[in-house]
Scaffold this motif. Structure first.
Motif, PDB file in Angstrom:
ATOM      1  N   ARG A   1       0.822  -1.217   0.000  1.00  0.00           N
ATOM      2  CA  ARG A   1       0.000   0.000   0.000  1.00  0.00           C
ATOM      3  C   ARG A   1       0.854   1.263   0.000  1.00  0.00           C
ATOM      4  O   ARG A   1       0.389   2.317  -0.422  1.00  0.00           O
ATOM      5  N   ARG A   2       2.092   1.144   0.442  1.00  0.00           N
ATOM      6  CA  ARG A   2       2.968   2.322   0.466  1.00  0.00           C
ATOM      7  C   ARG A   2       3.327   2.810  -0.935  1.00  0.00           C
ATOM      8  O   ARG A   2       3.654   3.972  -1.113  1.00  0.00           O
ATOM      9  N   ILE A   3       3.272   1.948  -1.937  1.00  0.00           N
ATOM     10  CA  ILE A   3       3.627   2.366  -3.297  1.00  0.00           C
ATOM     11  C   ILE A   3       2.417   2.775  -4.134  1.00  0.00           C
ATOM     12  O   ILE A   3       2.576   3.215  -5.267  1.00  0.00           O
ATOM     13  N   TRP A   4       1.217   2.635  -3.618  1.00  0.00           N
ATOM     14  CA  TRP A   4       0.032   2.986  -4.396  1.00  0.00           C
ATOM     15  C   TRP A   4       0.160   4.387  -4.977  1.00  0.00           C
ATOM     16  O   TRP A   4      -0.152   4.608  -6.132  1.00  0.00           O
ATOM     17  N   LYS A   5       0.612   5.329  -4.150  1.00  0.00           N
ATOM     18  CA  LYS A   5       0.664   6.737  -4.588  1.00  0.00           C
ATOM     19  C   LYS A   5       1.583   6.945  -5.783  1.00  0.00           C
ATOM     20  O   LYS A   5       1.410   7.889  -6.541  1.00  0.00           O
ATOM     21  N   ASP A   6       2.530   6.056  -5.997  1.00  0.00           N
ATOM     22  CA  ASP A   6       3.423   6.173  -7.150  1.00  0.00           C
ATOM     23  C   ASP A   6       2.687   5.973  -8.475  1.00  0.00           C
ATOM     24  O   ASP A   6       3.223   6.310  -9.529  1.00  0.00           O
ATOM     25  N   TYR A   7       1.469   5.445  -8.442  1.00  0.00           N
ATOM     26  CA  TYR A   7       0.699   5.145  -9.651  1.00  0.00           C
ATOM     27  C   TYR A   7      -0.474   6.099  -9.868  1.00  0.00           C
ATOM     28  O   TYR A   7      -1.237   5.931 -10.815  1.00  0.00           O
ATOM     29  N   TYR A   8      -0.646   7.094  -9.021  1.00  0.00           N
ATOM     30  CA  TYR A   8      -1.807   7.984  -9.110  1.00  0.00           C
ATOM     31  C   TYR A   8      -1.791   8.913 -10.311  1.00  0.00           C
ATOM     32  O   TYR A   8      -2.844   9.353 -10.763  1.00  0.00           O
ATOM     33  N   THR A   9      -0.620   9.247 -10.840  1.00  0.00           N
ATOM     34  CA  THR A   9      -0.562  10.232 -11.920  1.00  0.00           C
ATOM     35  C   THR A   9      -1.258   9.703 -13.174  1.00  0.00           C
ATOM     36  O   THR A   9      -1.067   8.553 -13.570  1.00  0.00           O
ATOM     37  N   GLN A  10      -2.047  10.556 -13.751  1.00  0.00           N
ATOM     38  CA  GLN A  10      -2.765  10.300 -14.992  1.00  0.00           C
ATOM     39  C   GLN A  10      -3.607   9.032 -14.953  1.00  0.00           C
ATOM     40  O   GLN A  10      -3.784   8.361 -15.969  1.00  0.00           O
ATOM     41  N   VAL A  11      -4.150   8.705 -13.793  1.00  0.00           N
ATOM     42  CA  VAL A  11      -5.049   7.565 -13.687  1.00  0.00           C
ATOM     43  C   VAL A  11      -6.460   8.025 -14.064  1.00  0.00           C
ATOM     44  O   VAL A  11      -6.863   9.143 -13.751  1.00  0.00           O
ATOM     45  N   ASP A  12      -7.184   7.170 -14.779  1.00  0.00           N
ATOM     46  CA  ASP A  12      -8.523   7.514 -15.241  1.00  0.00           C
ATOM     47  C   ASP A  12      -9.626   6.957 -14.353  1.00  0.00           C
ATOM     48  O   ASP A  12     -10.749   7.444 -14.383  1.00  0.00           O
ATOM     49  N   ALA A  13      -9.326   5.926 -13.565  1.00  0.00           N
ATOM     50  CA  ALA A  13     -10.331   5.332 -12.684  1.00  0.00           C
ATOM     51  C   ALA A  13      -9.649   4.459 -11.640  1.00  0.00           C
ATOM     52  O   ALA A  13      -8.556   3.944 -11.868  1.00  0.00           O
ATOM     53  N   VAL A  14     -10.343   4.296 -10.522  1.00  0.00           N
ATOM     54  CA  VAL A  14      -9.893   3.393  -9.463  1.00  0.00           C
ATOM     55  C   VAL A  14     -10.990   2.373  -9.224  1.00  0.00           C
ATOM     56  O   VAL A  14     -12.166   2.726  -9.091  1.00  0.00           O
ATOM     57  N   ILE A  15     -10.594   1.105  -9.207  1.00  0.00           N
ATOM     58  CA  ILE A  15     -11.492   0.026  -8.826  1.00  0.00           C
ATOM     59  C   ILE A  15     -10.994  -0.460  -7.476  1.00  0.00           C
ATOM     60  O   ILE A  15      -9.868  -0.939  -7.347  1.00  0.00           O
ATOM     61  N   TYR A  16     -11.828  -0.260  -6.461  1.00  0.00           N
ATOM     62  CA  TYR A  16     -11.449  -0.597  -5.094  1.00  0.00           C
ATOM     63  C   TYR A  16     -12.259  -1.809  -4.664  1.00  0.00           C
ATOM     64  O   TYR A  16     -13.496  -1.752  -4.602  1.00  0.00           O
ATOM     65  N   LEU A  17     -11.577  -2.916  -4.402  1.00  0.00           N
ATOM     66  CA  LEU A  17     -12.262  -4.139  -3.998  1.00  0.00           C
ATOM     67  C   LEU A  17     -12.239  -4.299  -2.490  1.00  0.00           C
ATOM     68  O   LEU A  17     -11.233  -4.002  -1.834  1.00  0.00           O
ATOM     69  N   VAL A  18     -13.362  -4.776  -1.973  1.00  0.00           N
ATOM     70  CA  VAL A  18     -13.516  -5.050  -0.547  1.00  0.00           C
ATOM     71  C   VAL A  18     -14.018  -6.480  -0.417  1.00  0.00           C
ATOM     72  O   VAL A  18     -14.958  -6.871  -1.112  1.00  0.00           O
ATOM     73  N   ASP A  19     -13.416  -7.244   0.469  1.00  0.00           N
ATOM     74  CA  ASP A  19     -13.916  -8.580   0.777  1.00  0.00           C
ATOM     75  C   ASP A  19     -15.145  -8.390   1.660  1.00  0.00           C
ATOM     76  O   ASP A  19     -15.036  -8.098   2.853  1.00  0.00           O
TER      77      ASP A  19
END
Length: 193
Positions: free
Chosen positions: A78-96
């Motif tokens: 989870r610490r590296i998630w922010k490295d991928y935020y640039t120019q992202v078009d959507a987030v799919i967030y899964l929850v169990d």
């Protein structure tokens, strides 16, 4: 420039033009991110080891070509998630949806994403996975547990203005292993890409 825009509009109307989108698959470990990504890629159900390194896949759904990133969900990943935020078009967030003991942890991570400045206008598709299990939460329970009661925008089309403070955000319940529910979520999401 007007002529070029008009031409692309015609191609899109005819279904010839493909859109490109970068999406992130996020959520806690064991929520089903890698399983969903594999299911979307080649419709195979395979048991996976926890994701140790970010992976990416090229997918095509409808008229949208996706570059999808599965970043893992364990605490260190989870610490590296922010490295991928640039120019992202959507987030799919899964929850169990069956792991009620981790709802507060999932809520904390989702809230951090929703308040992230670089993701301010990015559409969020939240998938409550594993509804095939008996102890899975209902959609209304999951919305309550994630504190999204006044945040969802509806399962229909939401008119988003450039100067609006509205971010498309919706919860869909699904079972990746039973191949149900996530298709409606992706259909909802693609209208914002």
């Amino acid at each position: 420039m007007f002529l070029v825009d008009w031409f692309y509009d015609i191609l899109a109307t005819l279904g010839i033009w493909q859109k490109e989108a970068k999406i992130l698959f996020l959520g806690l470990d064991n929520a089903g991110k890698t399983t969903l990504l594999q299911m979307l890629k080649d419709e195979r159900l395979v048991q996976h080891q926890p994701t140790q390194q970010p992976t990416s896949e090229e997918l095509s759904i409808g008229r949208v070509n996706f570059k999808a990133f599965d970043l893992g969900g364990h605490r260190i990943a989870r610490r590296i998630w922010k490295d991928y935020y640039t120019q992202v078009d959507a987030v799919i967030y899964l929850v169990d949806a069956s792991d009620r003991e981790r709802f507060s942890e999932s809520k904390m991570e989702l809230n951090a994403l929703l308040t992230e400045e670089t993701l301010y206008k990015v559409p969020f598709l939240i998938l409550g996975n594993k509804i095939d299990l008996l102890k899975a939460a209902s959609e209304s329970d999951l919305i309550y547990e994630l504190d999204l009661m006044n945040c969802t925008t509806g399962k229909g089309r939401v008119n988003i203005e450039d100067d609006s403070n509205v971010r498309p955000l919706e919860v869909f319940m699904c079972s990746v292993v039973r191949k149900m529910g996530y298709g409606e979520g992706f259909k909802w999401l693609t209208q914002y890409l």
